[in-house]
Design a protein around this motif. Structure first.
Motif, PDB file in Angstrom:
ATOM      1  N   ILE A 189       0.817  -1.211   0.000  1.00 29.68           N
ATOM      2  CA  ILE A 189       0.000   0.000   0.000  1.00 29.68           C
ATOM      3  C   ILE A 189       0.855   1.266   0.000  1.00 29.68           C
ATOM      4  CG2 ILE A 189      -1.983  -1.135   1.085  1.00 29.68           C
ATOM      5  CD1 ILE A 189      -1.214   0.268   3.728  1.00 29.68           C
ATOM      6  N   HIS A 190       2.097   1.202   0.498  1.00 29.37           N
ATOM      7  CA  HIS A 190       2.952   2.382   0.495  1.00 29.37           C
ATOM      8  C   HIS A 190       3.463   2.725  -0.904  1.00 29.37           C
ATOM      9  CE1 HIS A 190       2.909   1.884   4.847  1.00 29.37           C
ATOM     10  NE2 HIS A 190       3.352   3.121   4.925  1.00 29.37           N
ATOM     11  N   ASP A 191       3.268   1.821  -1.863  1.00 32.09           N
ATOM     12  CA  ASP A 191       3.665   2.094  -3.247  1.00 32.09           C
ATOM     13  C   ASP A 191       2.471   2.519  -4.098  1.00 32.09           C
ATOM     14  OD1 ASP A 191       6.333   1.301  -2.750  1.00 32.09           O
ATOM     15  OD2 ASP A 191       5.792  -0.806  -3.036  1.00 32.09           O
ATOM     16  N   SER A 192       1.282   2.495  -3.514  1.00 35.58           N
ATOM     17  CA  SER A 192       0.077   2.785  -4.279  1.00 35.58           C
ATOM     18  C   SER A 192       0.137   4.167  -4.933  1.00 35.58           C
ATOM     19  CB  SER A 192      -1.137   2.705  -3.354  1.00 35.58           C
ATOM     20  OG  SER A 192      -2.315   3.070  -4.037  1.00 35.58           O
ATOM     21  N   HIS A 193      -0.194   4.198  -6.219  1.00 40.62           N
ATOM     22  CA  HIS A 193      -0.261   5.436  -7.006  1.00 40.62           C
ATOM     23  C   HIS A 193       1.076   6.170  -7.088  1.00 40.62           C
ATOM     24  CE1 HIS A 193      -4.593   4.771  -5.947  1.00 40.62           C
ATOM     25  NE2 HIS A 193      -4.657   4.929  -7.256  1.00 40.62           N
ATOM     26  N   ASP A 194       2.171   5.403  -7.087  1.00 39.80           N
ATOM     27  CA  ASP A 194       3.455   6.048  -7.323  1.00 39.80           C
ATOM     28  C   ASP A 194       3.576   6.371  -8.816  1.00 39.80           C
ATOM     29  OD1 ASP A 194       4.070   3.607  -8.516  1.00 39.80           O
ATOM     30  OD2 ASP A 194       5.580   3.038  -7.044  1.00 39.80           O
ATOM     31  N   ARG A 195       4.642   7.037  -9.192  1.00 36.99           N
ATOM     32  CA  ARG A 195       4.744   7.535 -10.563  1.00 36.99           C
ATOM     33  C   ARG A 195       4.787   6.410 -11.592  1.00 36.99           C
ATOM     34  NH1 ARG A 195       8.322  11.309  -7.937  1.00 36.99           N
ATOM     35  NH2 ARG A 195      10.166  10.206  -8.694  1.00 36.99           N
ATOM     36  N   ALA A 196       5.436   5.310 -11.247  1.00 31.99           N
ATOM     37  CA  ALA A 196       5.517   4.195 -12.192  1.00 31.99           C
ATOM     38  C   ALA A 196       4.139   3.588 -12.452  1.00 31.99           C
ATOM     39  CB  ALA A 196       6.483   3.132 -11.665  1.00 31.99           C
ATOM     40  N   GLN A 197       3.379   3.356 -11.382  1.00 32.10           N
ATOM     41  CA  GLN A 197       2.040   2.795 -11.541  1.00 32.10           C
ATOM     42  C   GLN A 197       1.159   3.724 -12.371  1.00 32.10           C
ATOM     43  OE1 GLN A 197      -0.098   1.638  -7.931  1.00 32.10           O
ATOM     44  NE2 GLN A 197      -2.044   2.027  -8.950  1.00 32.10           N
ATOM     45  N   MET A 198       1.239   5.018 -12.093  1.00 29.62           N
ATOM     46  CA  MET A 198       0.392   5.965 -12.802  1.00 29.62           C
ATOM     47  C   MET A 198       0.807   6.110 -14.259  1.00 29.62           C
ATOM     48  SD  MET A 198      -1.779   6.431 -10.618  1.00 29.62           S
ATOM     49  CE  MET A 198      -2.768   7.479 -11.676  1.00 29.62           C
ATOM     50  N   ALA A 199       2.100   6.005 -14.531  1.00 32.52           N
ATOM     51  CA  ALA A 199       2.559   6.075 -15.921  1.00 32.52           C
ATOM     52  C   ALA A 199       1.966   4.928 -16.726  1.00 32.52           C
ATOM     53  CB  ALA A 199       4.089   6.040 -15.971  1.00 32.52           C
ATOM     54  N   GLU A 200       2.000   3.722 -16.147  1.00 33.75           N
ATOM     55  CA  GLU A 200       1.422   2.568 -16.851  1.00 33.75           C
ATOM     56  C   GLU A 200      -0.089   2.720 -17.004  1.00 33.75           C
ATOM     57  OE1 GLU A 200       1.735  -2.271 -16.724  1.00 33.75           O
ATOM     58  OE2 GLU A 200       1.334  -1.233 -14.838  1.00 33.75           O
ATOM     59  N   MET A 201      -0.756   3.225 -15.991  1.00 35.92           N
ATOM     60  CA  MET A 201      -2.206   3.398 -16.061  1.00 35.92           C
ATOM     61  C   MET A 201      -2.589   4.372 -17.176  1.00 35.92           C
ATOM     62  SD  MET A 201      -4.797   4.650 -13.067  1.00 35.92           S
ATOM     63  CE  MET A 201      -6.433   3.959 -12.953  1.00 35.92           C
ATOM     64  N   ILE A 202      -1.861   5.468 -17.283  1.00 33.71           N
ATOM     65  CA  ILE A 202      -2.140   6.447 -18.337  1.00 33.71           C
ATOM     66  C   ILE A 202      -1.966   5.805 -19.710  1.00 33.71           C
ATOM     67  CG2 ILE A 202      -1.288   8.574 -19.417  1.00 33.71           C
ATOM     68  CD1 ILE A 202      -0.618   9.525 -16.520  1.00 33.71           C
ATOM     69  N   ILE A 203      -0.881   5.060 -19.871  1.00 34.13           N
ATOM     70  CA  ILE A 203      -0.624   4.403 -21.162  1.00 34.13           C
ATOM     71  C   ILE A 203      -1.705   3.380 -21.471  1.00 34.13           C
ATOM     72  CG2 ILE A 203       0.962   2.869 -22.403  1.00 34.13           C
ATOM     73  CD1 ILE A 203       3.231   4.323 -20.767  1.00 34.13           C
ATOM     74  N   ASN A 204      -2.089   2.578 -20.470  1.00 35.36           N
ATOM     75  CA  ASN A 204      -3.127   1.570 -20.698  1.00 35.36           C
ATOM     76  C   ASN A 204      -4.456   2.209 -21.092  1.00 35.36           C
ATOM     77  OD1 ASN A 204      -1.763  -0.852 -20.413  1.00 35.36           O
ATOM     78  ND2 ASN A 204      -2.127  -1.010 -18.221  1.00 35.36           N
ATOM     79  N   CYS A 205      -4.806   3.313 -20.447  1.00 35.07           N
ATOM     80  CA  CYS A 205      -6.064   3.986 -20.796  1.00 35.07           C
ATOM     81  C   CYS A 205      -6.001   4.547 -22.215  1.00 35.07           C
ATOM     82  CB  CYS A 205      -6.369   5.085 -19.790  1.00 35.07           C
ATOM     83  SG  CYS A 205      -6.846   4.466 -18.160  1.00 35.07           S
TER      84      CYS A 205
END
Length: 434
Positions: A235-251
């Motif tokens: 949970i301490h890694d939730s919504h870090d920059r790497a996760q959000m970068a992948e989410m943006i690309i996937n969307c």
């Protein structure tokens, strides 16, 4: 092949759309309109002639996925078949076959032959495992072999695939610059692809040749589920920059895939604190144009091992409430061991219950079943009550094993029964609205 998405855009209501409409109690035009927008998907590879038709997306009941599969420590095809059958018996809506050891073609085909559920997988598992067997080095994975393998698996009848298209060199750069993570990397396929890119100094072929991935999926009208290979494992890694970068690309890729006529889902976390789940789903829906969202739980704490089916059920109820469309179950064995048959059953039950809790909050007009259950319990109509329960067999067994002296009560209260006393007091005031 013309896909469900393309038929819907032509104004055609397919038999699959009619089946979804009937099972959901919604109009056929509602299903067709949302399939056309890419907001409902129907995983239904026509190479499988006898599979359950399931709709996933806007306005529909939140669906539950069960995952099975071998590992290098426990590789037993018969056990995986038992787990697949248990998942179906317990009411799972879809199944993921995630084997990582043994004759992977044989395991997949055997599971497909023993369930009617739509089956998905993660093709990178087999791709890397077979590369390791051949070369002793996963970095020698040949992209051409990967695409050939994806088609081979689709030919067998898989109806959806979690494919890690959103990992690219930009995503990895974000991971390096932020200083790695508390929970490391949690996705097997995603981590091996990151390693492949790092060693070969090449872009992810699944991202670089995304149009080719879509072409293969369209050929079999399979749903492309954009995998979250950089999801947080803590949970301490939730919504870090790497996760959000992948989410943006996937969307972004979801929009591109829909434009090409491919049925698309986006996959989500992962480990997420409870207070961040609503925001996570809002972001996916906003950025993807309401593409169906497939989430793993999420798991809202890191200390529930042994009871993580409960941990994840809490996250799943919140996910369903705020708009997730497909929830992958978590079993009691999560983070500890390969699930057995009983783990599968408990995982499906917990997740179905969580999805129900989320749905009756998301759709307040769909609470009639709960009202009927409440009145049956109030009136002590035990046989009627069973008809409204998610797990009637379990309820019946508990009641029979601890039978009360007075059949209208239960042994929780015995002759000190609040329901019975209340009925006596207000017998003449009860309005029966059944």
């Amino acid at each position: 092949m013309t896909t469900q998405l393309e038929y819907a855009r032509q104004g055609i209501i397919t038999q699959e759309m009619k089946t979804v409409a009937k099972s959901e109690g919604l109009s056929e035009s509602f299903i067709q309109a949302h399939v056309a927008k890419g907001q409902i998907v129907i995983p239904c590879n026509p190479n499988r002639k006898d599979q359950k038709v399931v709709g996933i997306g806007t306005g529909l009941r939140t669906k539950v996925n069960a995952s099975i599969g071998t590992s290098s420590d426990i590789c037993d095809i018969d056990l995986e078949v038992q787990k697949a059958k248990a998942a179906e018996e317990e009411g799972a809506d879809t199944l993921m076959e995630l084997s990582a050891d043994g004759d992977l073609d044989l395991v997949r085909r055997t599971v497909l032959a023993n369930t009617r559920l739509p089956v998905g997988n993660v093709p990178l598992y087999q791709a890397f495992k077979e590369t390791i067997r051949k070369y002793k080095n996963p970095a020698k994975l040949d992209p051409e072999y990967l695409f050939e393998l994806i088609e081979r698996q689709l030919e067998d009848g898989l109806s959806f695939m979690a494919i890690h298209c959103g990992i690219n060199l930009y995503t990895i750069e974000r991971l390096r610059k932020q200083g790695f993570r508390y929970g490391g990397l949690a996705s097997k396929g995603g981590t091996y692809m990151v390693a492949w890119m790092d060693i070969n100094k090449q872009e992810n072929p699944l991202y670089e040749q995304f149009d080719r991935v879509c072409t293969l999926m369209k050929k079999y009208d399979a749903v492309l589920s954009l995998g979250n290979g950089i999801r947080a494992g803590a949970i301490h890694d939730s919504h870090d920059r790497a996760q959000m970068a992948e989410m943006i690309i996937n969307c972004e890729l979801a929009e591109i895939g829909r434009a090409a006529g491919c049925q698309m889902m986006v996959e989500g976390p992962g480990h997420v604190p409870l207070d961040e789940i609503e925001g996570n789903i809002m972001l996916e829906k906003r950025m993807s144009g309401n593409a169906p969202y497939y989430v793993l739980g999420p798991i809202p704490c890191d200390t529930g091992a042994g009871y993580d089916h409960i941990t994840a059920a809490i996250g799943a109820a919140s996910s369903a409430r705020f708009g997730a469309d497909l929830v992958c179950y978590i079993t009691p064995a999560e983070h500890l061991a390969l699930p057995d048959v009983n783990d599968v059953r408990e995982g499906v039950r917990a997740t179905r219950l969580a999805a129900r809790i989320g749905d009756i909050s998301k759709y307040p007009d769909r609470r009639e079943n709960e009202r009927q259950a409440a009145m049956a319990r109030r009136d002590m109509r035990w046989d009627d009550l069973e008809r409204y329960l998610l797990f009637p067999e379990v309820a019946r067994q508990i009641r029979e094993e601890r039978a009360p002296k007075q059949k209208e009560t239960c042994t929780m209260c015995g002759d000190f029964c609040a329901m019975k006393k209340g009925m006596e007091i207000f017998e003449n005031d009860i309005t029966d609205k059944r």
